[in-house]
Scaffold this active site. Structure first.
Site: not given
Ligand code: CA
Ligand code: ZLV
Ligand code: ZN
Length: 388
Positions: A179
């Site tokens: 992320h």
């Molecule tokens: Ca990513």
């Protein structure tokens, strides 16, 4: 024989510095800056440098680094002494642990990869290039005053800050398997940057533990940045077909709704099959299709690297993506020098080594088509709140 010609009126700039590649995080550490040497070896073996404006990047200045990071943090980063990583020690700025060790030349390494991203962004601002590339950048986890996940200085944030001087709206896309939390947080409260990260998500079981579908930015009346964070949480084993369909569908929707005037694509290669830390089954072709799609939009494009822990696959992907940028993909024959150390890494490969299927432990695909469609409808709803 390669016949690499520059398309008229189309410029790709390549920003790198061999100094960066010489740094070592430590022997057991998965981040290997020499993967950049391998990528450069392939890019040059194919003769691709002839089709780009190549720049040896310079270190970012203190003022430039302070566009995002705190002075206290930068001072500490500059003066930090090499220590044996110790996770139990009281941590300063999250530095000196196993993920973010303090190694020889650390500040130089950080300033150099950041200088390359800043220069690349400026080339786009001045209309001096259509696509600017810095494979040594893409370090998306670094925070204002904290190192995180192998990232110390957030070159992406610094590059976007440069782009925002000229560009009203910047779309940030992150295909690293992790992320892109640092970039997302940095632009939490502005509607001039739309962030989109595709990643593996499994709660706290996969680093950094954030990035669920409902994480869309702090939602309040006063926050113009509300709804401007898009997260695509995936499970193990996704392959080219689902991944590329998702990418084109979601990026297409974002572009239509947000109308970006510049795009930054973080091309973390740990989303490839066979990655030491990753969990996906994306091939070099699928990864590259994301670059092809962004290029086809005809919007100034900044390409940065990121993760990628199986060096020869990282080199294939970034060499292939360089060929897409210059528009000679599928038209190249490698001329890998017999005498260089690169050869041993690619010894099984003959023509188009970059496009061979990546062999690795087969990963079962845990992503159902139903789940993929649910993600798309949720993001469709979210984008109703984004104004162009
Ligand atoms: Ca990513
Ligand atoms: O690819 O680490 O899971 C951009 C990027 O996105 C963790 N770190 C941390 C959080 C608490 N843990 C444990 C600390 C582990 C320390 C050593 C490794 C050593 C050997 C092999 C793998 C790892 C490792 N560390 C695997 N995953 C982690 C993550 C950080 C991932 C950063 C991804 C960076 C460049
Ligand atoms: Zn990663």
């Amino acid at each position: 024989e390669n016949d690499i010609t520059r398309p008229k009126g189309y410029t790709v700039s390549w920003h790198s510095n061999p100094e960066i590649e010489k740094h070592h995080f430590g022997h057991a550490h998965p981040m290997k800056p020499w993967r950049l040497t391998l990528a450069k070896g392939l890019i040059m073996a194919y003769g691709m440098h002839a089709a780009m404006d190549t720049y040896v990047s310079r270190p970012a200045t203190k003022e430039e680094l302070e566009d995002f990071h705190s002075e206290e943090y930068l001072d500490y980063l500059k003066s930090a002494l090499v220590t044996v990583p110790d996770d139990n020690e009281i941590k300063d700025f999250n530095l000196g642990n196993t993920d973010c060790p303090i190694f020889e030349g650390l500040f130089n390494y950080c300033s150099m990869y950041s200088g390359a991203s800043i220069d690349a962004a400026r080339k786009l601002c001045n209309n001096e290039s259509d696509i600017a590339i810095n494979w040594s950048g893409g370090l998306h986890h670094a925070k204002k005053a904290e190192a995180s996940g192998f990232c110390y200085v957030n070159d992406i944030v610094l590059a976007i800050v440069q782009l925002l001087r000229k560009h009203p709206r910047v779309l940030y896309i992150d295909i690293d398997v992790h992320h892109g939390d640092g970039v997302e947080e940095a632009f939490w409260s502005t509607d001039r940057v739309l962030t989109l990260s595709i990643h593996k998500y499994d709660g706290m079981n996969f680093f950094p533990g954030t990035g669920d579908l409902d994480r869309t930015g702090p939602d309040s009346e006063e926050n113009p940045g509300a709804h401007h964070a898009i997260n695509v949480p995936l499970s193990d084993g996704i392959g080219d077909q689902q991944y590329v369909w998702l990418f084109k569908t979601i990026v297409g929707m974002c572009v239509q709704r947000f109308q970006p005037t510049a795009i930054v694509l973080q091309c973390g290669a740990d989303s490839l099959a066979g990655d030491r830390l990753g969990r996906f089954n994306v091939q070099v072709q699928g990864h590259g299709a994301c670059v092809t799609y962004c290029k086809s939009l005809g919007i100034p494009l900044l390409l940065v690297g990121g993760g990628g822990y199986t060096p020869r696959n990282v080199a294939r992907a970034w060499a292939h993506e360089t060929s897409i940028a210059i528009g000679c993909d599928g038209k190249l024959n490698p001329i890998i020098p017999q005498h260089t150390p690169y050869r041993s890494h690619f010894r099984h490969e003959t023509i188009f080594p970059t496009l061979e299927e990546i062999l690795g432990d087969p990963r079962g695909n845990k992503n159902t088509d139903k789940k993929i469609r649910e993600i798309v409808s949720s993001i469709t709803e979210q984008l109703r709140f984004v104004n162009n």
